[in-house]
Design a protein around this motif. Structure first.
Motif, mmCIF file in Angstrom:
data_model
loop_
_atom_site.group_PDB
_atom_site.id
_atom_site.type_symbol
_atom_site.label_atom_id
_atom_site.label_comp_id
_atom_site.label_asym_id
_atom_site.label_seq_id
_atom_site.Cartn_x
_atom_site.Cartn_y
_atom_site.Cartn_z
ATOM 1 N N LYS A 5 -27.829 -20.013 24.399
ATOM 2 C CA LYS A 5 -26.505 -19.584 24.819
ATOM 3 C C LYS A 5 -25.521 -19.655 23.654
ATOM 4 C CE LYS A 5 -23.786 -22.207 27.190
ATOM 5 N NZ LYS A 5 -23.159 -23.034 28.223
ATOM 6 N N ASP A 10 -18.285 -20.387 26.004
ATOM 7 C CA ASP A 10 -17.539 -21.414 26.726
ATOM 8 C C ASP A 10 -16.235 -21.808 26.032
ATOM 9 O OD1 ASP A 10 -19.260 -21.675 28.924
ATOM 10 O OD2 ASP A 10 -20.641 -22.908 27.762
ATOM 11 N N GLN A 147 -18.829 -26.177 32.933
ATOM 12 C CA GLN A 147 -18.644 -24.832 32.384
ATOM 13 C C GLN A 147 -17.800 -23.932 33.299
ATOM 14 O OE1 GLN A 147 -22.015 -26.084 32.514
ATOM 15 N NE2 GLN A 147 -21.766 -26.841 30.422
ATOM 16 N N ASN A 222 -27.982 -25.257 30.288
ATOM 17 C CA ASN A 222 -26.851 -25.935 29.663
ATOM 18 C C ASN A 222 -27.259 -27.347 29.255
ATOM 19 O OD1 ASN A 222 -24.554 -24.008 29.863
ATOM 20 N ND2 ASN A 222 -24.996 -24.160 32.050
#
Length: 310
Positions: A5, A10, A147, A222
């Motif tokens: 990611k 974010d 998140q 995550n």
């Protein structure tokens, strides 16, 4: 697809998000027309969809397992249906270790048809919110408090699979982590009928790792969420090893990690999903953090689930 990611997903909207905006706009147009011209199929069986709009790491699969077990305890005969991806074997193994009924198919529609033929009475569709062909009885959308929606943009400019306004078709939002009133206000403006619930992960064997120097391994959506859970319980993490979600560890990689641990007198800790991949190599000195998914207001949550039979 296995990807790491991007960090900018974010963060606040910046240069990288802007660079990818033309691609994001193309995807948004594609999603719009796909929704507009897709005809829903109505199946003669309750379908509970557990999905997300933030890519990965929101707790869909643990939630699906929890619902399946709760419905089994109520005397129902549910099955978890997932689209088959070859590199998702870790999640398949995780489900089967906690719930015995799982159907995998390249087509979610064919998976549902198979479930009906096998006389299951409820389908829990693990990851199917973006499957617009299937009419669901109940849509549950999962988020993680760490998140939420990231920078709020759709891929590739951000981490969302579709716009937050898609919650207009959701029934329940389940947030893993603490309460966020601003987020609640935002999504209730989109859909005032949303029922919002909160969950948390309770470590069950945390004491096994206390007062030890640890190598923490994560190849999940995550990884920071796993590390934060360890740090919140004051575990001493000496090294963090991060891999893409669903990473297939080779035997050589596993051996090198174990050699590193032995050399430095470290203990290894990982998620249960990662352990499903490690254990096939029949190695030792491996352990994982056992967790339970706890729901706040669980009775009200299950009562809302039971309404699919009304």
């Amino acid at each position: 697809m296995i990807i790491s990611k991007p960090k900018f997903w974010d963060n606040k909207i910046g240069i990288y998000s802007i660079i990818f905006l033309p691609l994001t706009l193309i995807i948004l147009v594609y999603i719009f027309f796909k929704k507009k011209f897709t005809k829903e199929i109505n199946f003669n069986i309750p379908i509970i969809c557990v999905g997300n709009i933030y890519i990965g790491g929101t707790g869909k699969t643990p939630t699906s397992i929890l619902i399946a077990n709760e419905l089994s305890n109520l005397g129902k005969n549910p099955v978890i249906v997932r689209k088959y991806y070859e590199n998702h074997k870790d999640e398949h193994d995780l489900i089967l270790s906690k719930f015995s009924s799982l159907i995998l198919n390249d087509s979610r529609i064919k998976g549902i048809e198979e479930a009906i033929k096998k006389r299951y009475d409820t389908i829990i569709l693990d990851d199917g919110f973006q499957e617009y062909k299937i009419k669901k009885k109940l849509n549950i959308v999962c988020f993680n408090k760490n998140q939420l929606i990231g920078n709020g943009l759709v891929i590739p400019s951000g981490p969302l699979r579709e716009n937050l306004k898609s919650l207009v078709k959701a029934d329940i939002v389940l947030v893993n982590g603490g309460k966020d009133e601003n987020f609640e206000k935002k999504i209730l403006k989109i859909n005032k009928n949303l029922k919002i619930f909160y969950s948390s992960y309770e470590p069950l064997n945390i004491n096994e790792f206390k007062n030890k120097n640890l190598i923490a391994i994560a190849s999940i959506g995550n990884p920071s969420n796993f590390f934060k859970l360890l740090e919140d319980h004051n575990l001493n993490i000496k090294k963090k090893l991060i891999y893409p979600d669903h990473h297939n560890f080779s035997k050589k990689q596993v051996e090198n990690i174990i050699l590193d641990a032995e050399k430095n007198d470290y203990h290894i800790i990982m998620t249960e999903k990662d352990f499903c991949k490690f254990k096939k190599h029949k190695t030792y000195r491996l352990n994982y953090l056992k967790v339970a998914l706890n729901l706040e207001k669980s009775e009200k949550f299950i009562q809302r689930i039971k309404e699919v039979y009304a």
